[in-house]
Motif scaffolding. Structure first.
Motif, mmCIF file in Angstrom:
data_model
loop_
_atom_site.group_PDB
_atom_site.id
_atom_site.type_symbol
_atom_site.label_atom_id
_atom_site.label_comp_id
_atom_site.label_asym_id
_atom_site.label_seq_id
_atom_site.Cartn_x
_atom_site.Cartn_y
_atom_site.Cartn_z
ATOM 1 N N ARG A 97 12.359 -8.126 2.502
ATOM 2 C CA ARG A 97 13.251 -7.870 1.525
ATOM 3 C C ARG A 97 13.230 -6.440 1.025
ATOM 4 N NH1 ARG A 97 13.899 -9.671 -4.220
ATOM 5 N NH2 ARG A 97 12.045 -7.916 -5.225
ATOM 6 N N TRP A 98 14.686 -5.555 1.455
ATOM 7 C CA TRP A 98 14.113 -3.727 1.014
ATOM 8 C C TRP A 98 14.392 -4.100 -0.835
ATOM 9 C CZ3 TRP A 98 14.177 -0.376 3.730
ATOM 10 C CH2 TRP A 98 13.479 0.204 4.968
ATOM 11 N N ILE A 99 13.365 -3.587 -1.027
ATOM 12 C CA ILE A 99 13.118 -3.044 -2.518
ATOM 13 C C ILE A 99 12.860 -1.734 -2.396
ATOM 14 C CG2 ILE A 99 11.486 -3.197 -4.039
ATOM 15 C CD1 ILE A 99 10.154 -5.505 -2.566
ATOM 16 N N SER A 100 13.771 -1.663 -4.297
ATOM 17 C CA SER A 100 13.742 0.231 -4.428
ATOM 18 C C SER A 100 13.300 0.587 -5.508
ATOM 19 C CB SER A 100 15.821 0.454 -4.260
ATOM 20 O OG SER A 100 14.973 1.570 -5.315
ATOM 21 N N TYR A 101 12.632 1.144 -5.811
ATOM 22 C CA TYR A 101 11.667 1.951 -7.435
ATOM 23 C C TYR A 101 11.718 2.510 -7.609
ATOM 24 C CZ TYR A 101 8.174 -2.845 -5.862
ATOM 25 O OH TYR A 101 7.456 -3.894 -5.071
ATOM 26 N N ILE A 102 11.903 2.920 -8.612
ATOM 27 C CA ILE A 102 11.794 3.855 -9.369
ATOM 28 C C ILE A 102 11.052 4.033 -10.201
ATOM 29 C CG2 ILE A 102 12.895 5.666 -10.936
ATOM 30 C CD1 ILE A 102 15.521 3.912 -10.630
ATOM 31 N N ILE A 103 9.820 5.311 -10.066
ATOM 32 C CA ILE A 103 8.872 6.118 -10.242
ATOM 33 C C ILE A 103 9.041 7.079 -11.044
ATOM 34 C CG2 ILE A 103 6.398 6.915 -9.701
ATOM 35 C CD1 ILE A 103 6.555 5.795 -7.088
ATOM 36 N N PRO A 144 0.811 -1.530 -0.049
ATOM 37 C CA PRO A 144 0.309 -0.095 0.670
ATOM 38 C C PRO A 144 0.486 1.119 -0.407
ATOM 39 C CG PRO A 144 -0.938 -1.588 1.422
ATOM 40 C CD PRO A 144 0.227 -2.136 0.833
ATOM 41 N N ALA A 145 2.175 1.554 0.395
ATOM 42 C CA ALA A 145 3.186 2.268 0.959
ATOM 43 C C ALA A 145 3.870 2.976 -0.804
ATOM 44 C CB ALA A 145 4.014 2.103 1.774
ATOM 45 N N LEU A 146 3.799 1.963 -1.843
ATOM 46 C CA LEU A 146 4.118 1.798 -2.819
ATOM 47 C C LEU A 146 2.461 2.763 -3.927
ATOM 48 C CD1 LEU A 146 6.221 1.810 -5.061
ATOM 49 C CD2 LEU A 146 6.109 -1.094 -5.766
ATOM 50 N N ALA A 147 2.433 2.113 -3.633
ATOM 51 C CA ALA A 147 0.828 2.526 -4.133
ATOM 52 C C ALA A 147 0.962 3.526 -4.039
ATOM 53 C CB ALA A 147 -0.818 1.323 -3.509
ATOM 54 N N ALA A 148 0.626 4.239 -2.633
ATOM 55 C CA ALA A 148 0.606 5.798 -2.296
ATOM 56 C C ALA A 148 1.405 6.207 -2.693
ATOM 57 C CB ALA A 148 0.237 5.243 -0.901
ATOM 58 N N ALA A 149 3.099 6.240 -3.141
ATOM 59 C CA ALA A 149 3.833 6.780 -3.798
ATOM 60 C C ALA A 149 3.769 7.104 -4.720
ATOM 61 C CB ALA A 149 5.395 5.639 -3.005
ATOM 62 N N ILE A 150 3.117 5.601 -5.858
ATOM 63 C CA ILE A 150 3.093 5.818 -7.176
ATOM 64 C C ILE A 150 1.633 7.457 -7.543
ATOM 65 C CG2 ILE A 150 1.719 5.720 -9.417
ATOM 66 C CD1 ILE A 150 2.363 2.488 -8.220
ATOM 67 N N ARG A 151 0.414 7.379 -6.376
ATOM 68 C CA ARG A 151 -0.383 8.112 -6.643
ATOM 69 C C ARG A 151 -0.025 9.611 -6.354
ATOM 70 N NH1 ARG A 151 -3.158 3.637 -4.889
ATOM 71 N NH2 ARG A 151 -5.367 3.471 -5.820
ATOM 72 N N GLU A 152 1.440 9.835 -5.538
ATOM 73 C CA GLU A 152 1.674 11.189 -5.133
ATOM 74 C C GLU A 152 2.575 11.806 -5.696
ATOM 75 O OE1 GLU A 152 4.470 13.381 -1.251
ATOM 76 O OE2 GLU A 152 3.696 11.072 -1.164
ATOM 77 N N PHE A 201 11.757 4.897 -4.463
ATOM 78 C CA PHE A 201 11.348 4.581 -3.373
ATOM 79 C C PHE A 201 11.623 3.783 -3.128
ATOM 80 C CE2 PHE A 201 7.410 2.602 -1.569
ATOM 81 C CZ PHE A 201 7.155 3.254 -0.330
ATOM 82 N N GLU A 202 11.499 3.361 -1.546
ATOM 83 C CA GLU A 202 12.584 2.501 -0.741
ATOM 84 C C GLU A 202 11.452 1.899 0.305
ATOM 85 O OE1 GLU A 202 16.128 3.036 -0.266
ATOM 86 O OE2 GLU A 202 16.938 3.118 -2.249
#
Length: 178
Positions: free
Chosen positions: A156-162, A131-139, A149-150
């Motif tokens: 496990r630790w995941i690093s995303y780039i939006i 849900p935190a990634l979904a919120a970051a995508i919307r923001e 976004f990490e």
């Protein structure tokens, strides 16, 4: 004459990557509509103008060549996207998933990958993304540049780039997440 109509034959031929141009005396709306659905490269009505036929053939061959290059590019993009073991996807402004890689497709419920109605909410509610990634995508959907976004998710630790994706007019229309 035979078991299939000319339009049905054109569909079979077209699926083999061969460009089809209709040359017919039929220009009634129902026939034209059926022909259009077979995605021909042209539709010429008799009586034949040889110059028009020559031009239609040249254009069909050129468009078929370009379409082949587009199909090749799409295949390369699919390989690149699917070579990433982490989930990658592209969303439109309505947060509908337009593209997803195999890593995320395997996490979807059976039959969902081809349904065409996968959304950001479905990914979050299904536990595929947090849900935190979904919120970051919307923001950050409409940011002017990529946003990193990490998080720790499922141990496990995941690093995303939006990354916002602009259309031809420069407006943000889509968002890539990887």
């Amino acid at each position: 004459k035979g078991d299939m109509t000319g339009i049905e034959a054109a569909e079979v031929i077209g699926r083999q990557g061969i460009p089809v141009i209709f040359l017919t005396a039929h220009s009634d709306e129902p026939t034209v509509e059926k022909a259009v659905k077979s995605v021909p490269f042209g539709y010429l009505i008799k009586p034949l103008d040889e110059r028009a036929l020559g031009t239609a053939i040249r254009m069909a061959l050129y468009k078929n060549e370009i379409d082949g290059k587009v199909r090749e590019r799409d295949a390369i993009i699919r390989v690149l996207i699917n070579s990433n073991p982490d989930p990658m996807f592209i969303l439109d402004q309505n947060t509908s998933v337009l593209v997803l890689n195999d890593a995320i497709a395997t996490l979807l419920p059976p039959g969902a990958a081809g349904a065409g109605d996968i959304t950001l909410d479905l990914l979050a509610q299904g536990g595929i993304i947090s849900p935190a990634l979904a919120a970051a995508i919307r923001e950050h959907f409409f940011d002017s540049g990529p946003y990193q976004f990490e998080e720790e998710y499922k141990g496990r630790w995941i690093s995303y780039i939006i990354t916002p994706l602009a259309g031809g007019d420069g407006r943000i229309e889509r968002c890539a997440v990887n």
